[in-house]
Design a protein around this motif. Structure first.
Motif, PDB file in Angstrom:
ATOM      1  N   PRO A 275       0.826  -1.220   0.000  1.00 43.57           N
ATOM      2  CA  PRO A 275       0.000   0.000   0.000  1.00 43.57           C
ATOM      3  C   PRO A 275       0.857   1.266   0.000  1.00 43.57           C
ATOM      4  CG  PRO A 275      -0.539  -1.447   1.864  1.00 43.57           C
ATOM      5  CD  PRO A 275       0.716  -1.974   1.252  1.00 43.57           C
ATOM      6  N   PHE A 276       0.448   2.244  -0.795  1.00 43.68           N
ATOM      7  CA  PHE A 276       1.111   3.551  -0.843  1.00 43.68           C
ATOM      8  C   PHE A 276       0.129   4.601  -0.327  1.00 43.68           C
ATOM      9  CE2 PHE A 276       5.069   3.004  -3.284  1.00 43.68           C
ATOM     10  CZ  PHE A 276       4.934   1.679  -3.676  1.00 43.68           C
ATOM     11  N   ASP A 277       0.631   5.515   0.478  1.00 46.57           N
ATOM     12  CA  ASP A 277      -0.181   6.615   0.997  1.00 46.57           C
ATOM     13  C   ASP A 277       0.578   7.922   0.786  1.00 46.57           C
ATOM     14  OD1 ASP A 277      -1.960   8.252   2.250  1.00 46.57           O
ATOM     15  OD2 ASP A 277      -1.473   7.589   4.292  1.00 46.57           O
ATOM     16  N   PRO A 278       0.102   8.855  -0.052  1.00 46.91           N
ATOM     17  CA  PRO A 278      -1.116   8.726  -0.854  1.00 46.91           C
ATOM     18  C   PRO A 278      -0.957   7.666  -1.939  1.00 46.91           C
ATOM     19  CG  PRO A 278       0.121  10.683  -1.493  1.00 46.91           C
ATOM     20  CD  PRO A 278       0.810  10.130  -0.294  1.00 46.91           C
ATOM     21  N   PRO A 279      -2.071   7.175  -2.469  1.00 48.57           N
ATOM     22  CA  PRO A 279      -1.973   6.136  -3.502  1.00 48.57           C
ATOM     23  C   PRO A 279      -1.156   6.614  -4.696  1.00 48.57           C
ATOM     24  CG  PRO A 279      -4.254   6.471  -2.808  1.00 48.57           C
ATOM     25  CD  PRO A 279      -3.457   7.574  -2.177  1.00 48.57           C
ATOM     26  N   LEU A 280      -0.541   5.678  -5.380  1.00 45.44           N
ATOM     27  CA  LEU A 280       0.246   6.027  -6.571  1.00 45.44           C
ATOM     28  C   LEU A 280      -0.685   6.557  -7.664  1.00 45.44           C
ATOM     29  CD1 LEU A 280       2.604   2.914  -6.715  1.00 45.44           C
ATOM     30  CD2 LEU A 280       3.236   5.260  -6.072  1.00 45.44           C
ATOM     31  N   PRO A 281      -0.159   7.391  -8.555  1.00 41.84           N
ATOM     32  CA  PRO A 281      -0.978   7.813  -9.698  1.00 41.84           C
ATOM     33  C   PRO A 281      -1.495   6.583 -10.450  1.00 41.84           C
ATOM     34  CG  PRO A 281       1.139   8.982  -9.668  1.00 41.84           C
ATOM     35  CD  PRO A 281       1.218   7.930  -8.618  1.00 41.84           C
ATOM     36  N   PRO A 282      -2.705   6.659 -10.995  1.00 44.20           N
ATOM     37  CA  PRO A 282      -3.318   5.470 -11.625  1.00 44.20           C
ATOM     38  C   PRO A 282      -2.437   4.806 -12.676  1.00 44.20           C
ATOM     39  CG  PRO A 282      -4.906   7.255 -11.475  1.00 44.20           C
ATOM     40  CD  PRO A 282      -3.609   7.813 -10.986  1.00 44.20           C
ATOM     41  N   ARG A 283      -1.735   5.609 -13.501  1.00 42.82           N
ATOM     42  CA  ARG A 283      -0.933   4.969 -14.558  1.00 42.82           C
ATOM     43  C   ARG A 283       0.206   4.144 -13.960  1.00 42.82           C
ATOM     44  NH1 ARG A 283      -1.056   6.167 -19.995  1.00 42.82           N
ATOM     45  NH2 ARG A 283      -2.072   8.130 -19.509  1.00 42.82           N
ATOM     46  N   ARG A 284       0.834   4.673 -12.942  1.00 37.66           N
ATOM     47  CA  ARG A 284       1.917   3.924 -12.278  1.00 37.66           C
ATOM     48  C   ARG A 284       1.344   2.659 -11.607  1.00 37.66           C
ATOM     49  NH1 ARG A 284       7.407   2.647 -11.763  1.00 37.66           N
ATOM     50  NH2 ARG A 284       7.153   0.997 -10.243  1.00 37.66           N
ATOM     51  N   ALA A 285       0.204   2.817 -10.936  1.00 44.70           N
ATOM     52  CA  ALA A 285      -0.389   1.666 -10.240  1.00 44.70           C
ATOM     53  C   ALA A 285      -0.762   0.568 -11.239  1.00 44.70           C
ATOM     54  CB  ALA A 285      -1.612   2.123  -9.452  1.00 44.70           C
ATOM     55  N   GLN A 286      -1.337   0.979 -12.376  1.00 45.59           N
ATOM     56  CA  GLN A 286      -1.724  -0.039 -13.356  1.00 45.59           C
ATOM     57  C   GLN A 286      -0.505  -0.650 -14.051  1.00 45.59           C
ATOM     58  OE1 GLN A 286      -4.957   0.601 -16.054  1.00 45.59           O
ATOM     59  NE2 GLN A 286      -6.301  -0.088 -14.409  1.00 45.59           N
ATOM     60  N   LEU A 287       0.546   0.152 -14.228  1.00 44.90           N
ATOM     61  CA  LEU A 287       1.778  -0.407 -14.801  1.00 44.90           C
ATOM     62  C   LEU A 287       2.254  -1.583 -13.943  1.00 44.90           C
ATOM     63  CD1 LEU A 287       4.344  -0.269 -16.698  1.00 44.90           C
ATOM     64  CD2 LEU A 287       5.352   1.167 -14.912  1.00 44.90           C
ATOM     65  N   GLN A 288       2.256  -1.370 -12.637  1.00 47.56           N
ATOM     66  CA  GLN A 288       2.734  -2.417 -11.726  1.00 47.56           C
ATOM     67  C   GLN A 288       1.879  -3.686 -11.828  1.00 47.56           C
ATOM     68  OE1 GLN A 288       4.663   0.738  -8.526  1.00 47.56           O
ATOM     69  NE2 GLN A 288       2.887  -0.455  -7.895  1.00 47.56           N
ATOM     70  N   GLN A 289       0.585  -3.515 -12.127  1.00 46.83           N
ATOM     71  CA  GLN A 289      -0.266  -4.706 -12.314  1.00 46.83           C
ATOM     72  C   GLN A 289       0.066  -5.441 -13.597  1.00 46.83           C
ATOM     73  OE1 GLN A 289      -4.263  -3.398 -12.701  1.00 46.83           O
ATOM     74  NE2 GLN A 289      -4.266  -2.238 -10.797  1.00 46.83           N
ATOM     75  N   ARG A 290       0.688  -4.735 -14.550  1.00 46.56           N
ATOM     76  CA  ARG A 290       0.826  -5.279 -15.902  1.00 46.56           C
ATOM     77  C   ARG A 290       2.209  -5.830 -16.217  1.00 46.56           C
ATOM     78  NH1 ARG A 290      -3.544  -2.472 -16.046  1.00 46.56           N
ATOM     79  NH2 ARG A 290      -5.036  -2.600 -17.781  1.00 46.56           N
ATOM     80  N   LEU A 291       3.034  -6.043 -15.209  1.00 46.63           N
ATOM     81  CA  LEU A 291       4.386  -6.526 -15.476  1.00 46.63           C
ATOM     82  C   LEU A 291       4.667  -7.859 -14.771  1.00 46.63           C
ATOM     83  CD1 LEU A 291       6.387  -3.173 -15.382  1.00 46.63           C
ATOM     84  CD2 LEU A 291       5.621  -4.481 -17.364  1.00 46.63           C
ATOM     85  N   PRO A 292       4.018  -8.936 -15.227  1.00 40.36           N
ATOM     86  CA  PRO A 292       4.266 -10.244 -14.609  1.00 40.36           C
ATOM     87  C   PRO A 292       5.706 -10.681 -14.839  1.00 40.36           C
ATOM     88  CG  PRO A 292       3.116 -10.513 -16.684  1.00 40.36           C
ATOM     89  CD  PRO A 292       3.169  -9.029 -16.415  1.00 40.36           C
TER      90      PRO A 292
END
Ligand SMILES: Cc1cc2nc3c(=O)[nH]c(=O)nc-3n(C[C@H](O)[C@H](O)[C@H](O)COP(=O)(O)OP(=O)(O)OC[C@H]3O[C@@H](n4cnc5c(N)ncnc54)[C@H](O)[C@@H]3O)c2cc1C
Length: 460
Positions: A275-292
């Motif tokens: 968890p990041f506080d404040p949350p990461l910017p959406p593009r960065r957060a989604q990038l992290q989901q997309r790198l298996p």
């Protein structure tokens, strides 16, 4: 969040792999106070050198090769006073392609002339496309969207005219990406190939990325780096990251760690669980989901002597029948005992990653026996590393970019987020996902942080 104590570290580095430790060294060298937080009980991350109990031989179960075309890691090895030795490559290579057993020297097995012509045309076409891709920013390439909308396998299927050429290109994907060609965006396959200056740069020994191994094992690079740092904390997984106008707070089981800035030098996908506080910017957060991470099991079998050398074989083999699809002679420099290295990658790794070590051993030895004969069946000892089972790696060698990831999210890969900076082999501008790239990313991020905090007195 409280203001950092004057004695607190100015920079916290998360991850004691080559990227994090290089960054920490460069910042420490210019007088910055740095703390490294490492989740594992050892440094080195995706490099790991083991001393085997029966034969006492040291083997790399993670990254191992470096080459003269990789200036960052080579310079660091010299700077640390370490040495390299050449990969054993004398003799003939072996290929099992579509049931045929072929002996050859160099990269390409002696396939029928029409197949060789097909392979030559296809690989030249692929490398010509790769030369058009800016390595640092593949999403800016001409026609990037179209290249990123298809898989490497789609392209192979469309442009290869023989099953042997398809098999060879798919072997390239397995060996170099630890993935099936269908898991990779074509744009990624091209950009990655460009890092090596072409297919040979990644796959050959002399003059290329597989030329040398590190005396004492590749993990000794990380160990030397860590030995020169004042504050490296093992068994310290970062579980939460906070930042505000005054600094960053990183939480580990031991409590909070405060600093002005943080460098996150871990595979991006692992940060999806933090968890990041404040949350990461959406593009960065989604990038992290997309790198298996890729799927690889590295298997090593130790024999009294390298018996394959007696038959004039180099120990290097490729096979389109798994589970072991690529092998090398991984014997120590003095040539004894004999060590055969077998890579199990992509779908072959997935078929075995949930099996017991004994089952993996049986399957790997069956492959080695098919390639090198009965003698391969009786090693003195074996070891493997099933990287998908390593929670602080999640797989190896590195992150896979599927269709749409570079063009949709590439810009977020290195862009700092407030006081958070990103490093690691995945963020490298050269030799992405290699040790060289990890080191380059550590150098780049150290310069980035210094530009932000200044060289002298501490300050935000
Ligand atoms: C089987 C295999 C073969 C390879 N072969 C080669 C090769 O021959 N040549 C080559 O150049 N490269 C090779 N590689 C790739 C190379 O090893 C990596 O690219 C490189 O070591 C990555 O370094 P890094 O510092 O970026 O990441 P890592 O080494 O992954 O370091 C990240 C560190 O962060 C830690 N971490 C993770 N999460 C947290 C957390 N929440 N808190 C704190 N710490 C955390 C991890 O434990 C790890 O130590 C290979 C890799 C493997 C696995």
């Amino acid at each position: 969040m409280t203001t950092p104590h004057p004695d607190a570290p100015e920079v916290i580095v998360v991850g004691a792999g080559l990227a994090g430790l290089t960054a920490a060294r460069r910042l420490t060298q210019v007088g910055r106070r740095v703390r490294v937080l490492e989740a594992r009980g050892r440094v080195g991350g995706r490099t790991h050198t083991l001393r085997l109990p029966v034969t006492g031989v040291s083997v790399d179960v993670g990254g191992q090769w470096v080459g003269p075309n990789q200036p960052h890691v080579m310079a660091l090895i010299r700077e640390l006073g370490l040495e390299v030795f050449p990969t054993y490559d004398a003799g003939q290579n072996l290929a099992l392609v579509l049931g045929h057993r072929l002996l050859y020297r160099g990269l390409i097995p002696p396939l029928p002339p029409h197949v060789l012509a097909d392979y030559a045309l296809l690989s030249r076409r692929f490398e010509a496309l790769a030369r058009r891709i800016p390595k640092e920013a593949p999403w800016t390439a001409p026609g990037a969207e179209a290249l990123d909308a298809q898989t490497f396998d789609t392209w192979i299927t469309r442009h290869a005219h023989t099953p042997q050429t398809r098999a060879l290109m798919r072997l390239y994907a397995g060996a170099v990406f630890s993935a099936d060609a269908g898991e990779l965006s074509l744009l990624h396959a091209l950009a990655y190939t460009a890092h090596g200056g072409g297919i040979n740069g990644h796959t050959l020994t002399r003059g290329n990325a597989l030329q040398d191994r590190v005396l004492g094992g590749a993990q000794s690079i990380a160990q030397r780096l860590a030995d020169g740092l004042p504050d490296v904390r093992l068994n310290s997984p970062v579980m939460r990251v906070e930042q505000d106008g005054a600094g960053v707070t990183l939480h580990t089981p031991d409590g909070p760690h405060h600093a002005l800035r943080a460098i996150l030098a871990v595979p991006p996908t692992l940060l999806s669980g933090v968890p990041f506080d404040p949350p990461l910017p959406p593009r960065r957060a989604q990038l992290q989901q997309r790198l298996p991470m890729g799927a690889v099991i590295k298997f090593l079998a130790v024999y009294e002597r390298p018996f394959w050398r007696d038959a004039g074989l180099s120990g290097m083999a490729i096979s389109d029948t798994g589970p072991v699809t690529v092998t090398f002679d991984n014997s120590p420099p003095q040539g004894a005992p004999g060590v055969l290295l077998g890579f199990i990658e992509g779908h072959d790794a997935r078929a075995l990653m949930d099996r017991s070590e004994e089952e993996r051993r049986g399957a790997a030895l069956a492959s080695l026996t098919r390639l090198f004969g009965e003698a391969a069946l009786f090693p003195l000892e074996t070891v493997d590393c099933n990287w998908a089972a390593e929670p602080y790696s999640g797989g190896c060698y590195g992150a896979l970019f599927g269709p749409g990831t570079w063009t949709g999210y590439g810009e977020a890969l290195r862009a700092p987020v407030g006081r958070l900076h990103w490093a690691g082999a995945e963020t490298a501008r050269v030799w992405m996902n290699y040790m060289d790239g990890a080191v380059e990313s550590g150098e780049r991020v150290a310069a980035e942080v210094l530009a932000a905090v200044g060289l002298a007195a501490a300050g935000p």
